[in-house]
Design a protein around this motif. Structure first.
Motif, PDB file in Angstrom:
ATOM      1  N   LEU A 194     -76.107 -17.059 -79.105  1.00 11.14           N
ATOM      2  CA  LEU A 194     -75.736 -15.777 -78.184  1.00 11.14           C
ATOM      3  C   LEU A 194     -75.214 -14.338 -78.838  1.00 11.14           C
ATOM      4  CD1 LEU A 194     -72.645 -18.458 -76.822  1.00 11.14           C
ATOM      5  CD2 LEU A 194     -74.624 -17.632 -76.033  1.00 11.14           C
ATOM      6  N   ALA A 195     -74.929 -14.139 -80.399  1.00 17.05           N
ATOM      7  CA  ALA A 195     -74.284 -12.474 -80.647  1.00 17.05           C
ATOM      8  C   ALA A 195     -76.020 -12.493 -80.295  1.00 17.05           C
ATOM      9  CB  ALA A 195     -74.545 -12.580 -82.108  1.00 17.05           C
ATOM     10  N   LEU A 196     -77.395 -12.780 -80.454  1.00 19.75           N
ATOM     11  CA  LEU A 196     -78.699 -11.711 -80.185  1.00 19.75           C
ATOM     12  C   LEU A 196     -79.089 -12.053 -79.313  1.00 19.75           C
ATOM     13  CD1 LEU A 196     -80.474 -14.502 -83.366  1.00 19.75           C
ATOM     14  CD2 LEU A 196     -80.102 -12.317 -83.584  1.00 19.75           C
ATOM     15  N   ALA A 197     -78.521 -12.446 -78.459  1.00 17.75           N
ATOM     16  CA  ALA A 197     -78.884 -12.852 -77.048  1.00 17.75           C
ATOM     17  C   ALA A 197     -78.104 -11.202 -76.442  1.00 17.75           C
ATOM     18  CB  ALA A 197     -78.632 -13.948 -76.314  1.00 17.75           C
ATOM     19  N   ALA A 198     -76.733 -10.598 -76.588  1.00 21.53           N
ATOM     20  CA  ALA A 198     -75.964 -10.030 -76.731  1.00 21.53           C
ATOM     21  C   ALA A 198     -77.076  -8.818 -76.535  1.00 21.53           C
ATOM     22  CB  ALA A 198     -74.921  -9.523 -76.802  1.00 21.53           C
ATOM     23  N   ALA A 199     -77.687  -9.027 -78.588  1.00 23.71           N
ATOM     24  CA  ALA A 199     -78.253  -8.098 -78.482  1.00 23.71           C
ATOM     25  C   ALA A 199     -79.805  -7.286 -77.559  1.00 23.71           C
ATOM     26  CB  ALA A 199     -78.099  -7.594 -79.608  1.00 23.71           C
ATOM     27  N   GLY A 200     -80.313  -7.743 -76.446  1.00 22.60           N
ATOM     28  CA  GLY A 200     -81.135  -8.391 -76.685  1.00 22.60           C
ATOM     29  C   GLY A 200     -82.773  -8.670 -77.206  1.00 22.60           C
ATOM     30  N   VAL A 201     -82.266  -9.643 -77.853  1.00 20.18           N
ATOM     31  CA  VAL A 201     -83.329 -10.841 -78.864  1.00 20.18           C
ATOM     32  C   VAL A 201     -83.137 -11.864 -77.953  1.00 20.18           C
ATOM     33  CG1 VAL A 201     -84.133 -11.211 -80.817  1.00 20.18           C
ATOM     34  CG2 VAL A 201     -83.108  -9.088 -80.979  1.00 20.18           C
ATOM     35  N   PRO A 202     -84.227 -12.186 -77.398  1.00 20.97           N
ATOM     36  CA  PRO A 202     -84.749 -13.459 -76.959  1.00 20.97           C
ATOM     37  C   PRO A 202     -84.865 -15.176 -78.206  1.00 20.97           C
ATOM     38  CG  PRO A 202     -86.628 -12.131 -76.667  1.00 20.97           C
ATOM     39  CD  PRO A 202     -85.860 -11.292 -77.335  1.00 20.97           C
ATOM     40  N   VAL A 203     -84.129 -15.664 -77.752  1.00 19.80           N
ATOM     41  CA  VAL A 203     -83.862 -16.758 -78.286  1.00 19.80           C
ATOM     42  C   VAL A 203     -83.831 -18.087 -78.522  1.00 19.80           C
ATOM     43  CG1 VAL A 203     -81.628 -15.532 -80.168  1.00 19.80           C
ATOM     44  CG2 VAL A 203     -80.809 -16.364 -78.343  1.00 19.80           C
ATOM     45  N   LEU A 204     -84.195 -18.524 -79.427  1.00 15.85           N
ATOM     46  CA  LEU A 204     -84.750 -20.312 -79.312  1.00 15.85           C
ATOM     47  C   LEU A 204     -83.709 -20.911 -80.164  1.00 15.85           C
ATOM     48  CD1 LEU A 204     -87.813 -21.892 -79.928  1.00 15.85           C
ATOM     49  CD2 LEU A 204     -87.469 -19.206 -80.346  1.00 15.85           C
ATOM     50  N   PRO A 205     -83.755 -22.050 -80.186  1.00 14.14           N
ATOM     51  CA  PRO A 205     -83.345 -23.346 -81.519  1.00 14.14           C
ATOM     52  C   PRO A 205     -84.112 -24.097 -82.274  1.00 14.14           C
ATOM     53  CG  PRO A 205     -83.341 -24.826 -79.562  1.00 14.14           C
ATOM     54  CD  PRO A 205     -83.233 -22.991 -78.804  1.00 14.14           C
ATOM     55  N   LEU A 206     -84.293 -24.238 -82.905  1.00 12.34           N
ATOM     56  CA  LEU A 206     -85.251 -24.557 -83.954  1.00 12.34           C
ATOM     57  C   LEU A 206     -84.071 -26.631 -84.243  1.00 12.34           C
ATOM     58  CD1 LEU A 206     -86.813 -21.628 -86.486  1.00 12.34           C
ATOM     59  CD2 LEU A 206     -87.457 -22.719 -84.047  1.00 12.34           C
ATOM     60  N   ARG A 207     -85.367 -27.377 -84.762  1.00  9.85           N
ATOM     61  CA  ARG A 207     -84.978 -28.851 -85.553  1.00  9.85           C
ATOM     62  C   ARG A 207     -85.145 -28.401 -86.439  1.00  9.85           C
ATOM     63  NH1 ARG A 207     -89.044 -32.366 -84.975  1.00  9.85           N
ATOM     64  NH2 ARG A 207     -90.787 -30.910 -83.131  1.00  9.85           N
ATOM     65  N   VAL A 208     -84.771 -29.781 -87.521  1.00  7.04           N
ATOM     66  CA  VAL A 208     -85.386 -30.050 -88.838  1.00  7.04           C
ATOM     67  C   VAL A 208     -86.263 -29.753 -89.329  1.00  7.04           C
ATOM     68  CG1 VAL A 208     -85.200 -31.332 -90.758  1.00  7.04           C
ATOM     69  CG2 VAL A 208     -83.476 -31.555 -89.022  1.00  7.04           C
ATOM     70  N   GLY A 209     -86.775 -29.151 -89.955  1.00  7.28           N
ATOM     71  CA  GLY A 209     -88.545 -28.319 -90.265  1.00  7.28           C
ATOM     72  C   GLY A 209     -88.729 -26.981 -89.595  1.00  7.28           C
ATOM     73  N   LYS A 210     -87.523 -26.624 -89.170  1.00  8.65           N
ATOM     74  CA  LYS A 210     -88.005 -25.677 -88.179  1.00  8.65           C
ATOM     75  C   LYS A 210     -89.074 -25.212 -87.669  1.00  8.65           C
ATOM     76  CE  LYS A 210     -86.353 -23.825 -93.265  1.00  8.65           C
ATOM     77  NZ  LYS A 210     -86.577 -23.644 -94.792  1.00  8.65           N
ATOM     78  N   VAL A 211     -89.312 -26.026 -86.551  1.00  4.20           N
ATOM     79  CA  VAL A 211     -89.663 -25.705 -85.845  1.00  4.20           C
ATOM     80  C   VAL A 211     -89.731 -26.694 -84.583  1.00  4.20           C
ATOM     81  CG1 VAL A 211     -92.112 -26.816 -86.388  1.00  4.20           C
ATOM     82  CG2 VAL A 211     -90.348 -28.538 -85.694  1.00  4.20           C
ATOM     83  N   PRO A 212     -89.942 -25.653 -83.552  1.00  2.00           N
ATOM     84  CA  PRO A 212     -88.429 -25.997 -82.129  1.00  2.00           C
ATOM     85  C   PRO A 212     -88.788 -27.103 -81.439  1.00  2.00           C
ATOM     86  CG  PRO A 212     -90.643 -24.274 -81.625  1.00  2.00           C
ATOM     87  CD  PRO A 212     -91.367 -24.344 -83.075  1.00  2.00           C
TER      88      PRO A 212
END
Length: 292
Positions: A12-30
């Protein structure tokens, strides 16, 4: 109400700064696609390489799910994903950035020798070098080096240190791959003879005409020798080397004329003219950037 997961707070902090974000699961993959999007049956999102009809509000399609919308990030569809997420990723291209991912010490050493300094972020095994502006993404552009920008995601590892520099030609040149040089009968384009380098176009060059001509002929011979593969890459290297010899001249040095001769040599062994011009222009520009 349950506490907001730390990964979501960061997102949410990144999104507020204009950076599109997404979560990563175990293995550091989407996370995987939902049932509707599984196997890309939905056609993909409109902002993917092949525009599709999918407007799924779940975090499907990897980097294409990245968003700055806080309502999407905190929606019921995303809530279970954040509870399982182990890290936050972002879409560099969506933020107007390019990340050069250096995966080991040798790659970092290469970057320090070759690329202009910029903001850096330590990673587990190497560093992320972040530049302003976007470009196509490509993995394994050289040993231990990936370029992440448009159509890729990068793991968020902190803001990093250093001043962010504009995206240099040397990084753009990394993704211009040329696996083979077409056979002579398949030349995509040909060029007429060009006016050779001379004092008429190099009135401010401090070198003798013989010195410049000798170096240019040797460079052209290297390009012409690449009849099987790599002529475009060789043209980039020759242009960069020759331009670097003139960084101390008051100028003009007629680099455009030198560049035209290199382009002609590359085209003569099968390199498409558009590719040859881009490779040579990048080589000339990179030499100037390194001198600056």
């Amino acid at each position: 109400m349950s506490a907001t997961p730390e990964v979501l707070r960061v997102a949410l902090a990144l999104a507020a700064a204009g950076v599109p974000v997404l979560p990563l699961r175990v293995g550091k993959v989407p996370f995987g696609n939902c049932r509707t999007c599984k196997g890309n049956a939905c056609g993909g999102r409109p902002n993917m390489k092949v525009a599709g009809p999918c407007w799924c509000s779940a975090p499907c399609h990897a980097w294409a799910a990245a968003t700055t919308d806080p309502h999407a990030l905190t929606s019921p569809l995303w809530a279970p994903v954040w509870r399982e997420a182990v890290a936050v990723a972002y879409h560099p291209g969506g933020a107007g950035l390019t990340v050069v991912d250096l995966d080991n010490a040798a790659a970092v050493a290469w970057a320090r020798e070759t690329l202009p300094a910029t903001r850096t972020v330590p990673t587990t095994r190497g560093e992320h070098w972040i530049y302003r502006d976007t470009m196509p993404s490509s993995n394994a552009v050289r040993p231990g080096v990936d370029v992440k920008s448009v159509m890729q995601y990068a793991r968020w590892l902190g803001p990093g240190t250093g001043r962010m520099a504009p995206l240099p030609a040397a990084v753009r040149a990394l993704v211009v791959k040329e696996d083979t040089t077409p056979a002579r009968g398949e030349v995509a384009s040909s060029l007429p003879g060009r006016t050779p380098w001379g004092r008429s176009v190099a009135t401010g060059c401090r070198h003798t005409e013989r010195y410049v001509r000798t170096g240019l002929e040797r460079g052209l011979a290297l390009v012409r020798a690449r009849t099987e593969s790599g002529a475009g890459s060789q043209a980039f290297g020759v242009a960069r080397f020759l331009a670097a010899q003139h960084t101390g001249c008051p100028g003009p040095c007629g680099l455009a004329a030198i560049g035209e001769e290199i382009v002609t040599a590359a085209v003569s062994v099968g390199v498409p003219e558009t590719y040859a011009r881009r490779a040579v222009a990048n080589g000339l520009e990179t030499a100037v950037e390194r001198a600056a």
